[in-house]
Design a protein around this motif. Sequence first.
Motif, PDB file in Angstrom:
ATOM      1  N   ASP A  28      -1.508  26.751   4.881  1.00 11.35           N
ATOM      2  CA  ASP A  28       0.037  25.969   4.235  1.00 11.35           C
ATOM      3  C   ASP A  28       1.168  25.591   4.704  1.00 11.35           C
ATOM      4  O   ASP A  28       1.930  24.272   4.949  1.00 11.35           O
ATOM      5  N   ARG A  65       0.441  16.421   4.873  1.00  8.94           N
ATOM      6  CA  ARG A  65       1.253  15.997   3.770  1.00  8.94           C
ATOM      7  C   ARG A  65       2.083  14.732   4.149  1.00  8.94           C
ATOM      8  O   ARG A  65       1.604  13.102   4.061  1.00  8.94           O
ATOM      9  N   ARG A  66       2.721  15.084   5.660  1.00  6.54           N
ATOM     10  CA  ARG A  66       3.644  14.021   5.646  1.00  6.54           C
ATOM     11  C   ARG A  66       3.213  13.412   6.960  1.00  6.54           C
ATOM     12  O   ARG A  66       3.166  11.963   6.884  1.00  6.54           O
ATOM     13  N   LEU A  84       1.410  21.517   5.094  1.00  6.42           N
ATOM     14  CA  LEU A  84       2.919  20.716   5.223  1.00  6.42           C
ATOM     15  C   LEU A  84       2.530  19.159   6.030  1.00  6.42           C
ATOM     16  O   LEU A  84       3.167  18.319   5.665  1.00  6.42           O
TER      17      LEU A  84
END
Length: 327
Positions: A218, A225-226, A222
Amino acid sequence: MAQFSYSRMSHLLRVSGQTLLVSRTGTEVQPGPACCVQLARRQRSVDSKALQERQRQQMAKGLPKQKPVAGVKQVIVVASGKGGVGKSTTAVNLALGLLANDPLKSVGLLDADVYGPSIPKLMNLKGNPELSDNNLMIPLVNYGVPCMSMGFLVDDVAPIAWRGLMVMSAIERLLRQVDWGSLDYLVVDMPPGTGDVHLSISQNIPVAGAVIVSTPQDIALLDARRGAEMFKKVNVPVLGLVQNMSVFQCPNCAHRTHIFGSDGARQLAAALGVRFLGDVPLHLNIREMSDRGTPVVVSSPDSPEVSTAAFCSFTSDVTLRSLTSES
């Protein structure tokens, strides 16, 4: 001093609504508090659109015009958002996989990670690049792939403590002051994050697409995705996500363990609406061959762990072909 309370604000709105007779269109309006609120909303909407348009025009003026790298047809950037997820290893095997899928294609490799160059080690290359007659640096070549990296220009243990402007200047030199010859693909190993280097490359040269690398964890997703959202903002197509270190298989009992979780990158690709390019396992052979400077696409082309890397290369190639045909 009187406090500005909610009741006082309501009173002012009522008074303003009763005294206001004419709207922005010049037609008479009925007095009342709702009228003032509606006009205020309309004004804010108009002001917001005007501000966005001015910002768009200013950004368009400030952005540099994209200029292709001499001799390079397509540029693929490999990014991760977070360090330590195997981005450089994936970039190397991607470049070699593109070449293996079509030996008639020419593929180059640029190490844009100025602070932590990994390409010299992964590609088993050492030495300083020579200069051509045109005073351009000649890339070092191994496995048929010309490579350029800051690691060729500094000592192995020398720290690179540069500010942003110096890094941007170095990237510009590594891109444009290199005799790349004629390349079908230039694979760029990007540094971690979404900083100056990413923006500089995306805005200064036409990039055909970006490959995002992440583990299923996870915390890595994060930042992945950025990274994907950043490329979308600068109009760089995201070719898809590679899920690295997806599973560990015990060499003794063949038991499979998802150390970093399972299917995280696959789910993120679905959420972003981009292609999932495949899984790359956490395998001892990949790590050992990378440390020796003999990537698995070259040293173990028929192994199961290589089939995934080759699939990623093939998928990226197909995607680029479709992008080219649509343009």
